[in-house]
Design an enzyme around this catalytic site. Structure first.
Site, PDB file in Angstrom:
ATOM      1  N   ARG A 142      12.325   4.459  13.116  1.00  0.00           N
ATOM      2  CA  ARG A 142      11.106   5.257  13.009  1.00  0.00           C
ATOM      3  C   ARG A 142      10.181   4.983  14.197  1.00  0.00           C
ATOM      4  NH1 ARG A 142       8.836   4.952   7.217  1.00  0.00           N
ATOM      5  NH2 ARG A 142       7.613   6.662   8.059  1.00  0.00           N
TER       6      ARG A 142
ATOM      7  N   ARG B 243       6.481   0.580  13.951  1.00  0.00           N
ATOM      8  CA  ARG B 243       7.137   0.064  12.737  1.00  0.00           C
ATOM      9  C   ARG B 243       8.275  -0.920  13.057  1.00  0.00           C
ATOM     10  NH1 ARG B 243       5.205   3.110   8.407  1.00  0.00           N
ATOM     11  NH2 ARG B 243       4.528   5.211   8.977  1.00  0.00           N
TER      12      ARG B 243
ATOM     13  N   ALA C 102       2.944  -0.742   4.946  1.00  0.00           N
ATOM     14  CA  ALA C 102       2.376  -0.830   6.296  1.00  0.00           C
ATOM     15  C   ALA C 102       1.966  -2.246   6.668  1.00  0.00           C
ATOM     16  CB  ALA C 102       1.186   0.117   6.425  1.00  0.00           C
TER      17      ALA C 102
ATOM     18  N   SER D 282      13.175   3.103   3.807  1.00  0.00           N
ATOM     19  CA  SER D 282      13.683   3.674   5.056  1.00  0.00           C
ATOM     20  C   SER D 282      14.067   2.521   5.990  1.00  0.00           C
ATOM     21  CB  SER D 282      12.612   4.566   5.704  1.00  0.00           C
ATOM     22  OG  SER D 282      11.504   3.787   6.112  1.00  0.00           O
TER      23      SER D 282
ATOM     24  N   ARG E 237       5.090  11.082  -2.128  1.00  0.00           N
ATOM     25  CA  ARG E 237       4.723  10.758  -0.745  1.00  0.00           C
ATOM     26  C   ARG E 237       5.929  10.937   0.177  1.00  0.00           C
ATOM     27  NH1 ARG E 237       4.338   4.878   1.902  1.00  0.00           N
ATOM     28  NH2 ARG E 237       3.610   5.531   3.942  1.00  0.00           N
TER      29      ARG E 237
ATOM     30  N   ASP F 191       1.733 -15.770   7.041  1.00  0.00           N
ATOM     31  CA  ASP F 191       1.257 -17.126   6.783  1.00  0.00           C
ATOM     32  C   ASP F 191       1.455 -17.536   5.330  1.00  0.00           C
ATOM     33  OD1 ASP F 191       0.544 -17.420   9.433  1.00  0.00           O
ATOM     34  OD2 ASP F 191      -1.612 -17.154   9.087  1.00  0.00           O
TER      35      ASP F 191
ATOM     36  N   PRO G  92       0.791  -1.223   0.000  1.00  0.00           N
ATOM     37  CA  PRO G  92       0.000   0.000   0.000  1.00  0.00           C
ATOM     38  C   PRO G  92       0.824   1.275   0.000  1.00  0.00           C
ATOM     39  CG  PRO G  92      -0.131  -1.091   2.128  1.00  0.00           C
ATOM     40  CD  PRO G  92       0.568  -2.030   1.201  1.00  0.00           C
TER      41      PRO G  92
ATOM     42  N   HIS H 116       3.907  -4.515   9.193  1.00  0.00           N
ATOM     43  CA  HIS H 116       3.746  -4.417  10.641  1.00  0.00           C
ATOM     44  C   HIS H 116       2.404  -4.924  11.138  1.00  0.00           C
ATOM     45  CE1 HIS H 116       7.088  -1.847   9.708  1.00  0.00           C
ATOM     46  NE2 HIS H 116       6.286  -1.066   9.004  1.00  0.00           N
TER      47      HIS H 116
END
Length: 145
Positions: free
Chosen positions: A110, A114, A80, A105, A20, A90, A12, A83
């Site tokens: 951070r 994260r 994301a 990064s 961004r 799985d 995502p 996390h």
């Protein structure tokens, strides 16, 4: 001789790279990174395919397809979902794919949320904190697997 296939999966918001939070993720677009990966793949005699989805289930489906399609390795920047997604953990475990986790990064430097990586619990390796070059280093590692 058939070339080994490497699938690069992006999660995502990675479709927004370049605009961004460039102070964190840089100015390169996902399309630019993908083009460099494909070119480097040719040098390494790897057939590189890059995909992006904002949907967790699509990423899981692509991991299943990779297993069925005989993919040599997967570079996975789950964004994301790194996390939060037990489903991706799985899927990696169930398919037994060679997955290299990728981050532009360094998540460990951070926010605390994260620091946990479900992907990392099953990945072969992790490349992080090198900006767009994280993908290139991960591709070299995939070639060496």
């Amino acid at each position: 001789m058939t070339q080994r296939r490497v699938l690069v999966l992006n999660g995502p918001n990675l479709n927004l790279l370049g605009t961004r939070e460039p102070e964190i993720y840089g100015h390169d677009t996902l399309e630019q990174i993908s083009a460099r990966l494909i070119a480097r793949g040719l040098e390494l005699e790897l057939d590189v395919e890059c995909r992006q989805s904002n949907h967790e289930g699509v990423l899981v489906d692509w991991l299943h397809e990779a297993k069925a399609g005989g993919v040599h390795a997967v570079l996975l920047n789950a964004g994301a979902y790194t996390h939060t997604s037990i489903a991706l953990l799985d899927a990696i475990k169930a398919t037994q794919l060679k997955v290299i986790e990728v981050h532009l990064s360094d998540p460990e430097t951070r926010e605390p949320f994260r620091h946990l990586s479900y992907v990392g619990m099953a990945a072969e390796d992790c490349v992080k904190g090198l900006g767009p070059n994280s993908y290139m280093v991960a591709l070299d590692k995939a070639a060496a697997l």
